[in-house]
Design an enzyme around this catalytic site. Structure first.
Site, PDB file in Angstrom:
ATOM      1  N   SER A  69      49.975  30.652  68.210  1.00  0.00           N
ATOM      2  CA  SER A  69      51.288  30.348  68.790  1.00  0.00           C
ATOM      3  C   SER A  69      52.380  30.293  67.731  1.00  0.00           C
ATOM      4  CB  SER A  69      51.257  28.984  69.491  1.00  0.00           C
ATOM      5  OG  SER A  69      50.351  29.003  70.557  1.00  0.00           O
ATOM      6  N   HIS A 129      53.291  34.461  72.760  1.00  0.00           N
ATOM      7  CA  HIS A 129      52.172  35.353  72.464  1.00  0.00           C
ATOM      8  C   HIS A 129      52.519  36.745  72.967  1.00  0.00           C
ATOM      9  CE1 HIS A 129      49.106  32.288  71.407  1.00  0.00           C
ATOM     10  NE2 HIS A 129      49.918  31.520  72.094  1.00  0.00           N
ATOM     11  N   HIS A 155      43.890  32.558  76.004  1.00  0.00           N
ATOM     12  CA  HIS A 155      43.279  31.228  75.947  1.00  0.00           C
ATOM     13  C   HIS A 155      42.409  30.963  77.172  1.00  0.00           C
ATOM     14  CE1 HIS A 155      46.936  31.044  73.529  1.00  0.00           C
ATOM     15  NE2 HIS A 155      46.354  30.115  72.812  1.00  0.00           N
ATOM     16  N   TYR A 188      42.428  28.251  78.851  1.00  0.00           N
ATOM     17  CA  TYR A 188      43.195  27.562  79.899  1.00  0.00           C
ATOM     18  C   TYR A 188      43.974  28.511  80.811  1.00  0.00           C
ATOM     19  CZ  TYR A 188      47.194  27.948  76.643  1.00  0.00           C
ATOM     20  OH  TYR A 188      48.161  28.412  75.803  1.00  0.00           O
ATOM     21  N   GLU A 189      44.145  29.753  80.380  1.00  0.00           N
ATOM     22  CA  GLU A 189      44.839  30.716  81.235  1.00  0.00           C
ATOM     23  C   GLU A 189      43.951  31.173  82.395  1.00  0.00           C
ATOM     24  OE1 GLU A 189      47.338  33.721  78.998  1.00  0.00           O
ATOM     25  OE2 GLU A 189      46.202  32.859  77.338  1.00  0.00           O
ATOM     26  N   ALA A 213      48.016  26.989  66.051  1.00  0.00           N
ATOM     27  CA  ALA A 213      48.927  25.845  65.987  1.00  0.00           C
ATOM     28  C   ALA A 213      48.125  24.631  66.432  1.00  0.00           C
ATOM     29  CB  ALA A 213      50.110  26.077  66.915  1.00  0.00           C
ATOM     30  N   MET A 231      43.778  24.203  71.346  1.00  0.00           N
ATOM     31  CA  MET A 231      43.185  24.753  72.583  1.00  0.00           C
ATOM     32  C   MET A 231      42.649  26.176  72.400  1.00  0.00           C
ATOM     33  SD  MET A 231      46.213  23.524  75.149  1.00  0.00           S
ATOM     34  CE  MET A 231      46.931  21.867  75.022  1.00  0.00           C
ATOM     35  N   SER A 232      42.192  26.483  71.193  1.00  0.00           N
ATOM     36  CA  SER A 232      41.728  27.857  70.947  1.00  0.00           C
ATOM     37  C   SER A 232      40.704  27.868  69.822  1.00  0.00           C
ATOM     38  CB  SER A 232      42.930  28.742  70.573  1.00  0.00           C
ATOM     39  OG  SER A 232      43.465  28.335  69.330  1.00  0.00           O
ATOM     40  N   ASN A 282      52.807  19.229  65.274  1.00  0.00           N
ATOM     41  CA  ASN A 282      53.236  17.902  65.727  1.00  0.00           C
ATOM     42  C   ASN A 282      52.240  16.860  65.240  1.00  0.00           C
ATOM     43  OD1 ASN A 282      51.733  19.542  67.861  1.00  0.00           O
ATOM     44  ND2 ASN A 282      51.432  17.484  68.657  1.00  0.00           N
ATOM     45  N   HIS A 341      55.182  22.566  74.464  1.00  0.00           N
ATOM     46  CA  HIS A 341      54.952  23.930  73.979  1.00  0.00           C
ATOM     47  C   HIS A 341      56.144  24.494  73.212  1.00  0.00           C
ATOM     48  CE1 HIS A 341      52.859  27.685  73.645  1.00  0.00           C
ATOM     49  NE2 HIS A 341      53.883  28.341  74.192  1.00  0.00           N
TER      50      HIS A 341
HETATM   51  N1  HPA Z   1      47.407  19.182  71.249  1.00  0.00           N
HETATM   52  C1  HPA Z   1      46.723  20.286  71.611  1.00  0.00           C
HETATM   53  N2  HPA Z   1      47.024  21.495  71.197  1.00  0.00           N
HETATM   54  C2  HPA Z   1      48.064  21.624  70.360  1.00  0.00           C
HETATM   55  C3  HPA Z   1      48.824  20.525  69.942  1.00  0.00           C
HETATM   56  C4  HPA Z   1      48.461  19.223  70.417  1.00  0.00           C
HETATM   57  O1  HPA Z   1      49.085  18.201  70.097  1.00  0.00           O
HETATM   58  N3  HPA Z   1      49.788  20.985  69.115  1.00  0.00           N
HETATM   59  C5  HPA Z   1      49.613  22.332  69.028  1.00  0.00           C
HETATM   60  N4  HPA Z   1      48.563  22.725  69.785  1.00  0.00           N
END
Ligand code: HPA
Length: 298
Positions: free
Chosen positions: A45, A76, A98, A100-101, A128, A226-227, A250, A261
């Site tokens: 990302s 993406h 991903h 989750y998609e 990310a 998430m990947s 973050n 996001h």
């Molecule tokens: N949680 C999950 N996935 C992420 C995060 C997060 O805080 N930041 C970037 N991808």
């Protein structure tokens, strides 16, 4: 009648890529049937711009490649780029899909099977992440030292294709220590404070509760995302050598920024110049794989 096997799909996709590439002109090396990538790069990302720097590039839309899933998420792109970076043959996925998609594990790891089939020996995977450990602040880059698969699924579930790799691949050596040490040498020479972290993967798409983060911290997780874990499991099954680099977008500690996001993509964008410099530096003098090191075969 049963449909094509995974091996059939990989061969069809690889053949289509060679055919489509050859139509893009004789001046580019990647358009030649003899061309082989050394390194497959998966861009996470907000990190996709590295793909714009590939030289003598042949570019294919994911939609042109048979059996290849298309990405649907903002940030993406969905372009396969083949060419050179720092003199090294690379195959770059600008945009990943991903779990989750709604894709299957086979679909989200197809890119990895494909880079192996096209000839790559090394996978450089980026993502990310949220920073769980206090040492990690937004904008930090970190190598992935190890992972915790908390997705509730494994991409190797189901009958094993013996031609692709072993039934029970080891995972204790997933992140190549030589490459990881080398990445830190490169960072040091660049004056970059590269961190190193244990990554925990969730299926998403919801972000984590505070109780979950507290739990993961006690587990030994230092970053969360998430990947990546499915791709790494399949890469190791295939015998690919793996280096993972995360961008902390973050902080899930201290003042605890709410993850969203847009902020994730914005923070990854801010880190992009340092990220691109690091990846280019890594590719420049990338150590050759040890002949015996990472065979996923049997
Ligand atoms: N949680 C999950 N996935 C992420 C995060 C997060 O805080 N930041 C970037 N991808």
């Amino acid at each position: 009648m049963s449909g094509p096997t995974l091996s059939d799909k990989i061969q069809e996709a690889a053949a289509a890529i060679r055919r489509l590439a050859s139509k893009q002109g004789t001046s580019r090396a990647a358009a030649s049937p003899e061309w082989r990538p050394e390194v497959g790069v998966i861009l996470g990302s907000g990190l996709g711009d590295l793909a714009l720097e590939v030289e003598d590039a042949v570019r294919l839309d994911y939609a042109e490649i048979p059996h290849f899933p298309r990405s649907t998420v903002m940030g993406h792109a969905g372009t396969l780029v083949m060419g050179t970076l720092e003199g090294r043959n690379v195959l770059v996925y600008q945009g990943r899909v991903h779990y989750y998609e709604g894709y299957t594990m086979e679909e989200i790891t197809f890119s990895v099977r494909l880079m192996k089939a096209l000839g790559a020996h090394t996978m450089l995977v980026t993502n990310a992440v949220g920073g769980i450990a206090e040492k990690l602040i937004p904008g930090d880059l970190a190598t992935i030292r190890d992972h915790i698969n908390f997705m509730g699924m494994n991409p190797l579930r189901g009958p094993n294709a013996e031609a692709l790799g072993p039934r029970f691949p080891r995972m204790d050596d997933a992140y190549d220590v030589v490459l990881r040490t080398y990445a830190h040498d490169v960072a040091k020479a660049q004056g970059l404070d590269l961190k190193d972290a244990v990554y925990l993967a969730l299926s998403g798409p919801s972000y984590e509760t505070r109780a979950e983060i507290a739990f993961f911290r006690q587990f030994g997780a230092e970053t969360v995302g998430m990947s990546t874990v499915p791709e790494v499991i399949v890469a190791r099954h295939s015998g690919l050598r793996v280096l993972g680099v995360s961008c902390v977008t973050n902080a899930l500690h201290g003042t605890y920024e709410e993850a969203n996001h847009e902020a994730v993509v914005a923070q990854a964008n801010e880190a992009k110049p340092r990220f691109i410099r690091l990846i280019r530096g890594i590719l420049r003098d990338l150590p050759a794989p040890a002949p015996t090191a990472t065979s996923g075969h049997h």
